[in-house]
Design an enzyme around this catalytic site. Structure first.
Site, PDB file in Angstrom:
ATOM      1  CG  LEU A 115      -2.051  -0.895   1.390  1.00 19.62           C
ATOM      2  CD1 LEU A 115      -2.683  -0.753   2.778  1.00 19.62           C
ATOM      3  CD2 LEU A 115      -3.065  -0.588   0.306  1.00 19.62           C
ATOM      4  CG  ASP A 116       0.254   4.388  -2.765  1.00 19.29           C
ATOM      5  OD1 ASP A 116       1.064   3.604  -3.292  1.00 19.29           O
ATOM      6  OD2 ASP A 116      -0.670   4.948  -3.380  1.00 19.29           O
ATOM      7  CB  VAL A 117       3.952   6.274   2.444  1.00 21.97           C
ATOM      8  CG1 VAL A 117       3.745   7.546   1.642  1.00 21.97           C
ATOM      9  CG2 VAL A 117       4.422   6.590   3.852  1.00 21.97           C
TER      10      VAL A 117
END
Ligand code: URA
Length: 206
Positions: A73-75
């Site tokens: 997942l993105d940050v």
């Protein structure tokens, strides 16, 4: 030796009940570990990072070096992240040909139009991509909030899908991967081992 036969191929399949010895010592089977984590924003899905805490930093278990993150997942995104030392299992989650559905709750900057939902349902074209996305399931929750299920894992896919409709994702939360649902009892930053039943929810290769 496996059942009394010397094996030199590291890829040789070994039955669960095989008698395995090394230099005369009996070895017991290594069992794999599987975890679900509720990723908070600001934590990266990487095994190490110079700037941010990683999802592995949140996992309070020994011997983390063999652990893989099965689908990043993105940050700034939150929610379900699966972590395991079983490379085959991780691969089955991520392999494009498995088309495992991933469900996200998505909050948007602007109200979502019916036209945008239709584009997403039919297969939207992302900027810079040769092929359109596979048709996705999307349901409106409020005018600026939807639940989206995609079966691909293109780079920043959800954000780019809504960017292609002229909107912007302000928050993204993964609720489900295949039939694995994020445990509502896990607070952000908490993890727990998968149950045997949950682990078996990721189908074997056919
Ligand atoms: N799509 C995105 O844009 N970001 C994620 O983290 C996951 C899917």
């Amino acid at each position: 030796m496996v059942d009394g036969v010397v094996i030199i191929d590291p890829a040789e399949p070994v039955a669960n009940d095989a008698n395995v010895t090394y230099q005369g010592q009996s070895l017991s089977a290594v069992t794999h570990r599987y975890f679900m984590l509720n990723k908070p924003a600001g934590v990266v899905c990487a095994t190490r990072d110079h700037e941010h805490r990683t999802v592995l930093d949140l996992l309070d278990v020994p011997n983390k070096t063999r652990l893989h993150i099965a689908g990043r997942l993105d940050v700034d995104a939150t929610g379900l992240v699966l972590i395991t030392d079983d490379g085959d299992w991780a691969h089955r989650i991520m392999a494009p040909r498995q088309k495992l559905p991933k469900t996200y709750r998505v909050w948007l900057a602007e109200p979502v139009s019916d036209h945008a939902l239709d584009q997403i349902r039919c297969g939207i074209h992302l900027q810079g991509e040769a092929s359109v996305c596979a048709p996705a399931e999307v349901e409106r929750i409020t005018d600026k909030e939807v639940r989206l299920t995609i079966t691909e894992g293109r780079y920043h896919q959800v954000k780019r899908m809504f960017a292609a409709t002229g909107n912007r994702v302000v928050q993204l939360h993964r609720e489900r991967v295949g039939r694995l649902v994020l445990d509502p009892l896990l607070a952000p930053g908490q993890a727990r081992p998968l149950t045997d039943f949950e682990h078996a929810e990721i189908p074997a290769n056919t």
